[in-house]
Write an enzyme that holds these catalytic residues in place. Structure first.
Site, PDB file in Angstrom:
ATOM      1  N   ILE A 138      -0.417  26.975  57.328  1.00 42.46           N
ATOM      2  CA  ILE A 138      -0.700  27.694  56.089  1.00 42.46           C
ATOM      3  C   ILE A 138       0.321  27.309  55.029  1.00 42.46           C
ATOM      4  O   ILE A 138       1.446  26.976  55.365  1.00 42.46           O
ATOM      5  CB  ILE A 138      -0.639  29.220  56.369  1.00 42.46           C
ATOM      6  CG1 ILE A 138      -0.817  30.064  55.117  1.00 42.46           C
ATOM      7  CG2 ILE A 138       0.668  29.635  57.043  1.00 42.46           C
ATOM      8  CD1 ILE A 138      -2.224  30.257  54.791  1.00 42.46           C
ATOM      9  N   GLY A 139      -0.069  27.320  53.769  1.00 35.33           N
ATOM     10  CA  GLY A 139       0.916  27.170  52.702  1.00 35.33           C
ATOM     11  C   GLY A 139       0.741  25.923  51.865  1.00 35.33           C
ATOM     12  O   GLY A 139      -0.252  25.200  51.969  1.00 35.33           O
TER      13      GLY A 139
ATOM     14  N   GLU B  39      -5.731  26.324  64.313  1.00 36.07           N
ATOM     15  CA  GLU B  39      -5.714  27.776  64.530  1.00 36.07           C
ATOM     16  C   GLU B  39      -6.263  28.501  63.304  1.00 36.07           C
ATOM     17  O   GLU B  39      -6.922  29.512  63.414  1.00 36.07           O
ATOM     18  CB  GLU B  39      -4.321  28.269  64.911  1.00 36.07           C
ATOM     19  CG  GLU B  39      -3.312  28.303  63.804  1.00 36.07           C
ATOM     20  CD  GLU B  39      -1.953  28.739  64.325  1.00 36.07           C
ATOM     21  OE1 GLU B  39      -1.550  28.248  65.385  1.00 36.07           O
ATOM     22  OE2 GLU B  39      -1.307  29.555  63.672  1.00 36.07           O
TER      23      GLU B  39
HETATM   24  N1  COA Z   1      18.304  27.423  54.927  1.00 30.78           N
HETATM   25  C1  COA Z   1      18.308  28.576  54.239  1.00 30.78           C
HETATM   26  N2  COA Z   1      17.167  29.195  53.854  1.00 30.78           N
HETATM   27  C2  COA Z   1      16.008  28.610  54.152  1.00 30.78           C
HETATM   28  C3  COA Z   1      15.939  27.399  54.859  1.00 30.78           C
HETATM   29  C4  COA Z   1      17.159  26.803  55.239  1.00 30.78           C
HETATM   30  N3  COA Z   1      17.165  25.658  55.922  1.00 30.78           N
HETATM   31  N4  COA Z   1      14.645  27.056  55.007  1.00 30.78           N
HETATM   32  C5  COA Z   1      13.909  28.033  54.433  1.00 30.78           C
HETATM   33  N5  COA Z   1      14.742  28.961  53.914  1.00 30.78           N
HETATM   34  C6  COA Z   1      14.350  30.171  53.199  1.00 30.78           C
HETATM   35  C7  COA Z   1      13.585  29.829  51.938  1.00 30.78           C
HETATM   36  O1  COA Z   1      14.455  29.617  50.846  1.00 30.78           O
HETATM   37  C8  COA Z   1      12.731  31.062  51.760  1.00 30.78           C
HETATM   38  O2  COA Z   1      13.514  32.109  51.240  1.00 30.78           O
HETATM   39  P1  COA Z   1      12.928  33.099  50.106  1.00 30.78           P
HETATM   40  O3  COA Z   1      11.778  33.798  50.788  1.00 30.78           O
HETATM   41  O4  COA Z   1      14.092  33.983  49.812  1.00 30.78           O
HETATM   42  O5  COA Z   1      12.491  32.203  48.996  1.00 30.78           O
HETATM   43  C9  COA Z   1      12.378  31.449  53.202  1.00 30.78           C
HETATM   44  O6  COA Z   1      13.423  30.900  54.008  1.00 30.78           O
HETATM   45  C10 COA Z   1      11.023  30.907  53.664  1.00 30.78           C
HETATM   46  O7  COA Z   1      11.028  29.507  53.530  1.00 30.78           O
HETATM   47  P2  COA Z   1       9.816  28.701  52.889  1.00 30.78           P
HETATM   48  O8  COA Z   1      10.181  27.262  52.941  1.00 30.78           O
HETATM   49  O9  COA Z   1       9.422  29.261  51.565  1.00 30.78           O
HETATM   50  O10 COA Z   1       8.698  29.073  53.931  1.00 30.78           O
HETATM   51  P3  COA Z   1       7.190  28.657  54.004  1.00 30.78           P
HETATM   52  O11 COA Z   1       6.384  29.762  53.462  1.00 30.78           O
HETATM   53  O12 COA Z   1       6.940  27.282  53.495  1.00 30.78           O
HETATM   54  O13 COA Z   1       7.045  28.646  55.589  1.00 30.78           O
HETATM   55  C11 COA Z   1       7.941  28.334  57.781  1.00 30.78           C
HETATM   56  C12 COA Z   1       7.817  27.771  56.363  1.00 30.78           C
HETATM   57  C13 COA Z   1       8.669  27.362  58.641  1.00 30.78           C
HETATM   58  C14 COA Z   1       8.698  29.653  57.735  1.00 30.78           C
HETATM   59  C15 COA Z   1       6.500  28.520  58.332  1.00 30.78           C
HETATM   60  O14 COA Z   1       5.881  27.300  58.287  1.00 30.78           O
HETATM   61  C16 COA Z   1       6.514  29.036  59.754  1.00 30.78           C
HETATM   62  O15 COA Z   1       6.713  30.210  59.951  1.00 30.78           O
HETATM   63  N6  COA Z   1       6.278  28.137  60.736  1.00 30.78           N
HETATM   64  C17 COA Z   1       6.208  28.534  62.138  1.00 30.78           C
HETATM   65  C18 COA Z   1       4.820  28.933  62.528  1.00 30.78           C
HETATM   66  C19 COA Z   1       3.838  27.806  62.511  1.00 30.78           C
HETATM   67  O16 COA Z   1       4.163  26.676  62.260  1.00 30.78           O
HETATM   68  N7  COA Z   1       2.584  28.119  62.806  1.00 30.78           N
HETATM   69  C20 COA Z   1       1.537  27.157  62.923  1.00 30.78           C
HETATM   70  C21 COA Z   1       0.741  26.977  61.706  1.00 30.78           C
HETATM   71  S1  COA Z   1       0.050  28.468  60.975  1.00 30.78           S
END
Ligand code: COA
Length: 433
Positions: free
Chosen positions: A215-216, A237
């Site tokens: 997603i995203g 999924e």
């Molecule tokens: N260090 C510090 N902060 C970090 C970071 C890092 N390396 N990486 C991400 N963050 C922070 C971001 O700044 C953001 O903070 P904010 O909400 O205050 O802006 C938050 O963490 C979320 O990160 P973001 O990159 O915006 O998340 P996203 O919406 O693109 O989702 C995952 C990325 C990894 C969280 C998401 O893909 C996930 O949960 N993956 C696992 C589940 C999965 O893959 N499922 C299968 C497909 S549905």
């Protein structure tokens, strides 16, 4: 009684239905945009009736009012995947997190976490008395099948999705009619960085491949660069509106799939009304419970399965952190490892971990010498293969630790490369080239 009589007999109000939730019970809520908003709101409105009700849910796309401060005495949330409305409660110790692969949740409900009440959201019954689980079959159908009590919100706006996605009126205990709009997820903003990542990922995708997309913004950006591909398939999924666009453009046909040919196979959906209208009664889309769709052995039956997922951090060995920033839990594993393993076993399959090279407005590198203290590895270095950023593609399988580190540094943000190179040279006692 025929099903129509049963339906009338079971029809009640939301306030009345939630009286059948007992204190000290476990309640499982339908997943993501399928949560039955009218029933949840009634439960929270009547919070004084309950003590110590455990609310089990995966991603909540609604308001999660049972997580609000002051609700602790009545409800305790057990999250299988934190989202925007539940992170705060978990961070403050007012909610719990259970780590679990998405594919294993149904089995958890059948064995360890017995379900007292399932709150589900379904379509109107068809002429045979079957309601469709609509936008979420995943763990929602298995939870309803093993719950002692099933309370269903019946909604004319819920699409009638096909596959193994039905429940008969006779298997529901209390029916609440409420035609709220199904929760919609607006399309994410896709910027320059996401576009560059999407382009890099698309270069790894061939005509005829079958895709899993998360997603995203990144998965949606990948879809933007697939417009000149042919006969792609879906075994994922979830999917969102971007897939509908590619179906309409004739790019996704599912024709070349060797497993479930002609069908997009999926376990839940999140998007706008456009997506929900597309899947309504559409035999091109088949929905199954998550212990089927996300079973790595089932995924692997698709040749040329490309999985694309995102993450928070990758260290120089290729270990991937996706669910926490240090000790702070931000999401859950979902189907990431299910699909990485399935794609690795698929003939011609590829697994891609795609992420921007930096986070926190460019202040931190996502490629790091060591993962943050407290973070847990989501996908191990043995499973990870392609890592993609806006700066390129690092292919890791078959590479030594030294070669992996070099490949990852070349796709890190240029501002962070000097410190990564220093860490590399100290660790491997050799010059970076
Ligand atoms: N260090 C510090 N902060 C970090 C970071 C890092 N390396 N990486 C991400 N963050 C922070 C971001 O700044 C953001 O903070 P904010 O909400 O205050 O802006 C938050 O963490 C979320 O990160 P973001 O990159 O915006 O998340 P996203 O919406 O693109 O989702 C995952 C990325 C990894 C969280 C998401 O893909 C996930 O949960 N993956 C696992 C589940 C999965 O893959 N499922 C299968 C497909 S549905």
């Amino acid at each position: 009684m025929n099903w129509k009589e049963l339906y009338c007999d079971k029809l009640t109000t939301a306030d009345e239905a939630v009286r059948h939730i007992g204190s000290n019970s476990r309640v499982v809520i339908g997943h993501a945009v399928s949560e039955p908003t009218a029933v949840i709101n009634a439960m929270v409105k009547n919070a004084e009736q309950y003590e110590n009700v455990e609310i089990v849910h995966m991603v909540s796309m609604g308001q999660s009012p049972y997580c609000l401060p002051g609700m602790e005495k009545h409800f305790r949330h057990n999250s299988l995947f934190l989202g925007a409305s539940t992170r705060q409660a978990a961070a403050e110790g007012r909610a719990d997190v259970t780590p679990v692969f998405f594919s294993e949740i149904p089995q958890l409900f059948r064995t360890t976490l017995s379900v007292d009440v399932a709150l589900i959201h379904v379509s109107e019954p068809d002429q045979h008395g079957y309601c469709s689980f609509g936008v979420a079959v995943d763990y929602t159908k298995p939870a309803a099948e093993c719950a002692k009590t099933v309370i269903a919100q019946v909604n004319r706006n819920m699409p009638r999705t096909l596959g193994d996605s039905f429940i008969h009126v006779s298997n529901i205990d209390y029916l609440v009619e409420s035609d709220d709009p199904i929760i919609e997820l607006s399309p994410p903003k896709i910027g320059e960085v996401e576009c560059a990542i999407g382009k890099n990922c698309a270069s790894l995708i061939q005509d005829g491949d079958t895709l899993q997309l998360g997603i995203g913004a990144i998965p949606d950006a990948v879809l933007l660069f697939l417009k000149d591909k042919h006969d792609l398939g879906i075994h994922s999924e979830m999917f969102s509106d971007g897939v509908v666009e590619l179906v309409e453009a004739g790019v996704i046909t599912n024709k070349k799939k060797n497993f479930h040919p002609g069908k997009s196979v999926v376990t839940f959906l999140m998007g706008t009304r456009r997506l929900y209208d597309y899947v309504d009664n559409n035999p091109e889309v088949e929905m199954y419970p998550v212990d089927y769709v996300n079973d790595p052995c089932v995924i692997a039956r698709n040749d040329n399965l490309i999985s694309i997922n995102s993450c928070v951090q990758v260290d120089l060995m290729g270990q991937v952190v996706s669910t926490s920033v240090g000790l702070k839990q931000i999401s859950g594993v979902g189907g990431q490892v299910d699909f990485v393993r399935g794609a690795n076993m698929s003939k011609g399959g590829k697994t891609i971990m795609a992420m921007p090279s930096t986070a926190a407005k460019g202040k931190v590198s996502k490629i790091v010498p060591l993962i943050d203290e407290g973070a847990s590895v989501t996908t191990s270095r043995y499973d990870v293969n392609y890592v993609v950023t806006e700066y390129g593609i690092a292919q890791l399988k078959g590479k030594t630790l030294r070669e992996r580190a070099q490949a990852l540094i070349t796709i890190a943000h240029p501002d962070f490369r000097p410190e990564l190179i220093q860490a590399f040279e100290e660790r491997f006692h050799s010059k970076f080239s």
